[in-house]
Design a protein around this motif. Structure first.
Motif, PDB file in Angstrom:
ATOM      1  N   ALA A  69       1.102  -1.144  -0.188  1.00 34.37           N
ATOM      2  CA  ALA A  69      -0.322   0.262  -0.203  1.00 34.37           C
ATOM      3  C   ALA A  69       0.848   1.417   0.083  1.00 34.37           C
ATOM      4  N   THR A  71       1.199   3.166  -2.758  1.00 33.10           N
ATOM      5  CA  THR A  71      -0.051   4.030  -3.950  1.00 33.10           C
ATOM      6  C   THR A  71       1.438   4.307  -4.780  1.00 33.10           C
ATOM      7  N   VAL A  85      -6.786   1.760  -1.047  1.00 33.35           N
ATOM      8  CA  VAL A  85      -7.518   2.329   0.034  1.00 33.35           C
ATOM      9  C   VAL A  85      -6.237   1.134   1.302  1.00 33.35           C
ATOM     10  N   SER A  86      -6.040   2.193   2.324  1.00 29.77           N
ATOM     11  CA  SER A  86      -5.141   1.843   3.302  1.00 29.77           C
ATOM     12  C   SER A  86      -5.684   2.215   4.641  1.00 29.77           C
ATOM     13  N   GLU A  87      -5.033   1.952   5.981  1.00 31.77           N
ATOM     14  CA  GLU A  87      -4.874   2.431   6.799  1.00 31.77           C
ATOM     15  C   GLU A  87      -3.960   1.549   7.728  1.00 31.77           C
ATOM     16  N   MET A  88      -3.345   2.490   8.480  1.00 30.17           N
ATOM     17  CA  MET A  88      -2.347   2.343   9.414  1.00 30.17           C
ATOM     18  C   MET A  88      -3.046   1.395  11.058  1.00 30.17           C
ATOM     19  N   ARG A  89      -2.364   1.202  11.226  1.00 34.58           N
ATOM     20  CA  ARG A  89      -2.324  -0.451  12.255  1.00 34.58           C
ATOM     21  C   ARG A  89      -1.026  -0.612  13.050  1.00 34.58           C
ATOM     22  N   GLU A  90      -0.926  -0.836  13.984  1.00 28.18           N
ATOM     23  CA  GLU A  90       0.089  -1.665  14.893  1.00 28.18           C
ATOM     24  C   GLU A  90       0.253  -2.962  15.481  1.00 28.18           C
ATOM     25  N   LYS A  96       4.019   0.972  14.042  1.00 27.93           N
ATOM     26  CA  LYS A  96       2.794   1.213  13.477  1.00 27.93           C
ATOM     27  C   LYS A  96       3.567   0.823  11.027  1.00 27.93           C
ATOM     28  N   ARG A  98       1.124   0.683   7.702  1.00 26.41           N
ATOM     29  CA  ARG A  98       0.086   0.212   6.647  1.00 26.41           C
ATOM     30  C   ARG A  98      -0.260  -0.807   5.761  1.00 26.41           C
ATOM     31  N   VAL A 101      -6.432  -1.811   2.405  1.00 21.94           N
ATOM     32  CA  VAL A 101      -7.684  -2.165   2.647  1.00 21.94           C
ATOM     33  C   VAL A 101      -8.410  -2.884   1.114  1.00 21.94           C
ATOM     34  N   ASP A 102      -8.170  -2.242   0.168  1.00 26.15           N
ATOM     35  CA  ASP A 102      -8.571  -1.969  -1.025  1.00 26.15           C
ATOM     36  C   ASP A 102      -8.480  -1.760  -2.438  1.00 26.15           C
TER      37      ASP A 102
END
Length: 150
Positions: A69, A71, A85-90, A96, A98, A101-102
């Motif tokens: 992700a 980009t 579409v991405s999100e930051m997770r621990e 953290k 990235r 997601v999609d």
């Protein structure tokens, strides 16, 4: 008298070019014809090595998507046919990271320029040789590459 020479000279030149064209046409009648029986030989049809048919996402040896992700492919796409579409997770170690997601790819808008594949540092996407991409609904051309198909 000079006008007659130029008139007859141009008429002879015109006939000469006409005969040259007819000679080439008659030569084509003697060449062997190659006809592809398309619907019947779908499995054995020769597709050029450089053909770009459809974008697919590759997996690593564990079966996970290689996409991180970042980009880069979305940024290099000249007409915006890729949306990430991405999100930051621990993670478990407290950092953290990235996560994807999609990964949305619009086949109808794609120019097949391969800039996205060249920009990907991780080798996560590539073009395959699929050539049957016709659909009746334009919404079916929007593909989610990271979703597992059943």
């Amino acid at each position: 008298m000079a006008d007659n020479k130029s008139y007859f000279g141009s008429a002879i030149a015109g006939i000469k070019t006409l005969l040259t064209g007819m000679d080439i046409t008659m030569g084509e009648y003697s060449t062997p014809k190659i006809t592809e029986q398309y619907p019947e030989n779908r499995k054995t049809q020769h597709v050029a090595e450089r053909h770009r048919g459809r974008l697919v996402m590759l997996q690593d040896e564990n079966g996970n998507d290689k996409c991180t992700a970042c980009t880069l492919c979305e940024k290099t796409c000249p007409n915006g046919s890729i949306k990430i579409v991405s999100e930051m997770r621990e993670t478990e170690d407290g950092k953290k990271k990235r996560f994807l997601v999609d990964y949305q790819y619009n086949l109808g808008d794609c120019m097949f320029c391969q800039l996205c594949v060249n920009a990907c540092n991780f080798g996560a996407i590539e073009f395959v040789k699929d050539f049957e991409n016709a659909v009746f609904d334009r919404n079916a051309l929007v593909q989610h590459l990271n979703k597992k198909e059943a």
